[in-house]
Design an enzyme around this catalytic site. Structure first.
Site, mmCIF file in Angstrom:
data_model
loop_
_atom_site.group_PDB
_atom_site.id
_atom_site.type_symbol
_atom_site.label_atom_id
_atom_site.label_comp_id
_atom_site.label_asym_id
_atom_site.label_seq_id
_atom_site.Cartn_x
_atom_site.Cartn_y
_atom_site.Cartn_z
ATOM 1 C CB CYS A 49 -14.214 19.572 -29.455
ATOM 2 S SG CYS A 49 -13.488 21.186 -29.090
ATOM 3 C CB CYS A 75 -20.024 24.656 -26.660
ATOM 4 S SG CYS A 75 -18.837 23.938 -25.490
#
Length: 265
Positions: free
Chosen positions: A73, A180
């Protein structure tokens, strides 16, 4: 601590792109994956909230006795790497440094969540390794909700991609970092919208390479993705395990068994 038990975490589906890269490179290694689907997306939250969540999630992985934590993440990597290092009780591998090491051009674009862009973590990491680089970071608030909905062919997704790429193309970037872990699922769409000369950088590839020394896979590591099974992987989410399993299937090429894991709120 269990030998070679990798712990992955993300707010939802995105971290599966990192897990898949690792499994394709190293085969079916034991791992635990936690998707915090009750609180997705992280990227639109305030920094203090992100740091609190990171402490909870990494603390849970520590309790599973993982040998290495993979921050699958970017948002938590950008805003809470120090929290993860302090909570993990094991080595922590992140995405941002891995991505910076893969940059080979001077004009670099970064697509990321608003929180990651606000942190300037990618800019700092790339400029530290490549002085003189021009780094343009573009916040993409609509991407994660649209990807999590499961419709990768929606007009809304295409329009969002066109809008987010416009300033990067105007700046003549030579490479674009997918800042991302959800965004590798957009590569087919991005390739349609980008000049062929623009390189797309997936930090998950760099993470998989960093794990070479950790996993010490026997024999040479092939650059060709290898087949893998999910039998040695445990999947947990904080909400909607059945929905997660259904949406994860095209990401992984097979349906995972997913259990519900409640965390402190």
């Amino acid at each position: 601590m269990t030998p070679q038990l990798l712990g992955f975490f993300d707010s939802g589906l995105g971290g599966l792109t990192v897990l898949r890269r690792v499994l394709e490179r190293h085969g079916s290694v034991p791992c635990v994956y936690l998707g915090d689907t009750a609180r997705v997306p992280y990227g639109n939250r305030q920094p203090d909230d992100i740091r609190r969540i990171a402490a909870e999630v990494v603390g849970w992985l520590r309790d599973q006795k993982v040998s290495t934590v993979v921050m699958a993440c970017n948002t938590t990597n950008a805003l809470a790497r120090d929290v993860a290092d302090g909570q993990a009780g094991a080595p922590v591998i992140g995405l941002i440094g891995a991505a910076a090491a893969m940059v080979e051009t001077r004009r670099v674009g970064v697509l990321a969540t608003p929180a990651t862009v606000a942190s300037s973590a990618y800019r700092a990491s790339i400029e530290a390794l490549h002085p003189g680089s021009m780094v343009i970071e573009q916040a993409c608030p609509a991407f994660v909700p649209l990807i999590e909905s499961g419709d990768m062919n929606s007009d809304d997704l295409r329009r969002a991609a066109q809008a987010y790429l416009e300033p990067l193309l105007a700046a003549s970037v030579e490479s674009i970092v997918l800042g991302c872990t959800h965004y590798p699922l957009l590569v087919p769409l991005l390739r349609q919208l980008l000049p062929e000369s623009v390189q797309i950088i997936d930090p998950a590839i760099g993470v998989a390479r960093q794990l070479d020394a950790v996993l010490r896979s026997p024999g040479p590591i092939s650059a060709v993705p290898r087949p893998f099974s999910l039998e040695s992987c445990r999947f947990c989410v904080t909400a909607d395990p059945d929905g997660f399993a259904m949406r994860a299937t095209p990401w992984l090429g097979q349906r995972p068994d997913v259990s519900l894991q409640l965390l402190p709120d």
